[in-house]
Structure formats: structure tokens, C-alpha cells
Design a protein around this motif. Structure first.
Motif, mmCIF file in Angstrom:
data_model
loop_
_atom_site.group_PDB
_atom_site.id
_atom_site.type_symbol
_atom_site.label_atom_id
_atom_site.label_comp_id
_atom_site.label_asym_id
_atom_site.label_seq_id
_atom_site.Cartn_x
_atom_site.Cartn_y
_atom_site.Cartn_z
ATOM 1 N N THR A 151 0.821 -1.209 0.000
ATOM 2 C CA THR A 151 0.000 0.000 0.000
ATOM 3 C C THR A 151 0.858 1.263 0.000
ATOM 4 N N SER B 241 -11.212 0.430 -6.247
ATOM 5 C CA SER B 241 -9.875 -0.139 -6.373
ATOM 6 C C SER B 241 -9.394 -0.714 -5.051
ATOM 7 N N SER B 242 -8.492 -1.660 -5.160
ATOM 8 C CA SER B 242 -7.703 -2.093 -4.022
ATOM 9 C C SER B 242 -6.901 -0.895 -3.520
ATOM 10 N N ASP B 243 -6.461 -0.956 -2.272
ATOM 11 C CA ASP B 243 -5.612 0.108 -1.748
ATOM 12 C C ASP B 243 -4.131 -0.151 -2.007
ATOM 13 N N ASP C 159 -11.164 -0.122 -1.497
ATOM 14 C CA ASP C 159 -11.786 -1.219 -0.763
ATOM 15 C C ASP C 159 -10.731 -2.300 -0.523
ATOM 16 N N THR C 160 -10.405 -2.547 0.728
ATOM 17 C CA THR C 160 -9.369 -3.536 1.059
ATOM 18 C C THR C 160 -9.763 -4.953 0.652
ATOM 19 N N ARG C 161 -11.041 -5.199 0.429
ATOM 20 C CA ARG C 161 -11.474 -6.537 -0.002
ATOM 21 C C ARG C 161 -10.998 -6.852 -1.410
ATOM 22 N N LEU C 162 -10.517 -5.851 -2.137
ATOM 23 C CA LEU C 162 -10.028 -6.069 -3.494
ATOM 24 C C LEU C 162 -8.517 -6.294 -3.551
ATOM 25 N N ARG C 163 -7.894 -6.430 -2.396
ATOM 26 C CA ARG C 163 -6.454 -6.688 -2.368
ATOM 27 C C ARG C 163 -6.152 -8.037 -3.014
ATOM 28 N N GLU C 164 -4.953 -8.111 -3.575
ATOM 29 C CA GLU C 164 -4.487 -9.384 -4.114
ATOM 30 C C GLU C 164 -4.263 -10.354 -2.959
#
Length: 123
Positions: free
Chosen positions: A18, A51-53, A87-92
Motif C-alpha cells: 500500500t 480499487s484495491s488500496d 476497498d481492502t477486499r479487493l487486495r491481491e
């Protein structure tokens, strides 16, 4: 292309990804190209950008968002929400012990993924 790609390392630990390993110069050009193609698709539609953070994803989303928000050039596309929603739920996925190591280690994880998507090998 991210700076992690350039360095040839896996960057999946949120505390690092991040803050570091954003887009390279080539990655920013690729994001601009993607934004141009996206605008062809988005014409006449409202657009929300989520997006992911992770820095590389966030920077890509911001480049697309700026293009979508350019009403002078694209009056038929409306940006919903005014910008990028993170949205942290979109993290790899997290690559555990392989984080920070060579991208050659991806294959080791993917072999195990094919057997069991819920495995915890290497963390």
C-alpha cells in the motif's frame, strides 16, 4: 507494470504494497492506454471506480478516474461518487513467505493453488 514487476519481486504484504511498488513510467503509460479504451466502453454510462488500496492498483484507478472526470473531453461519461473508492477486499492474495522474493516463486504457489485453492503453504 508496477515497480515490483521491474524489480522482479512479489509484493503482496499490505504494509508494503500500500506504500511501495506503485506504477513504473511504463505502467503509467499502460494505465493511460487502458483509460482511453475504457472511455470507449463507458460512453453514455455512469461510472464508479473502485480499487484495491495497493499502490499500483490505486494509481491505475486514479489515472482512469482523471480521464473519466475530464468532462470537457468526455461529456457523455459521468463519474459516480466523484473519484476512486478504495476497498481492502479487493487486495491481491498474500503470498506469505514468498513476499519480497523473486517472482519465480509464483509458480510454486500456483501449483498448490491448482490442487487446493484454500491452501496455506508458505503462509
Amino acid at each position: 507494470q508496477s515497480l515490483a514487476n521491474v524489480e522482479g519481486v512479489i509484493s503482496s504484504r499490505p504494509e508494503v504494497a500500500t506504500q511501495m511498488h506503485g506504477l513504473s513510467v511504463d505502467g503509467k503509460v499502460q494505465a493511460q492506454d487502458a483509460a482511453t479504451k475504457f472511455m470507449e466502453f463507458a460512453s453514455g454510462r455512469p461510472v464508479a471506480i473502485i480499487s484495491s488500496d495497493f499502490l499500483r492498483a490505486k494509481e491505475t484507478a486514479e489515472i482512469v478516474s482523471l480521464r473519466v472526470g475530464d468532462q470537457a473531453r468526455h461529456p457523455n461519461v459521468r463519474r459516480h461518487g466523484g473519484g476512486v473508492l478504495l476497498d481492502t477486499r479487493l487486495r491481491e492474495r498474500f503470498f506469505g513467505d514468498y513476499d519480497g522474493m523473486s517472482v519465480d516463486n509464483y509458480d510454486k504457489v500456483w501449483v498448490n493453488d491448482a490442487k487446493d485453492a484454500d491452501h496455506t503453504i508458505a503462509g
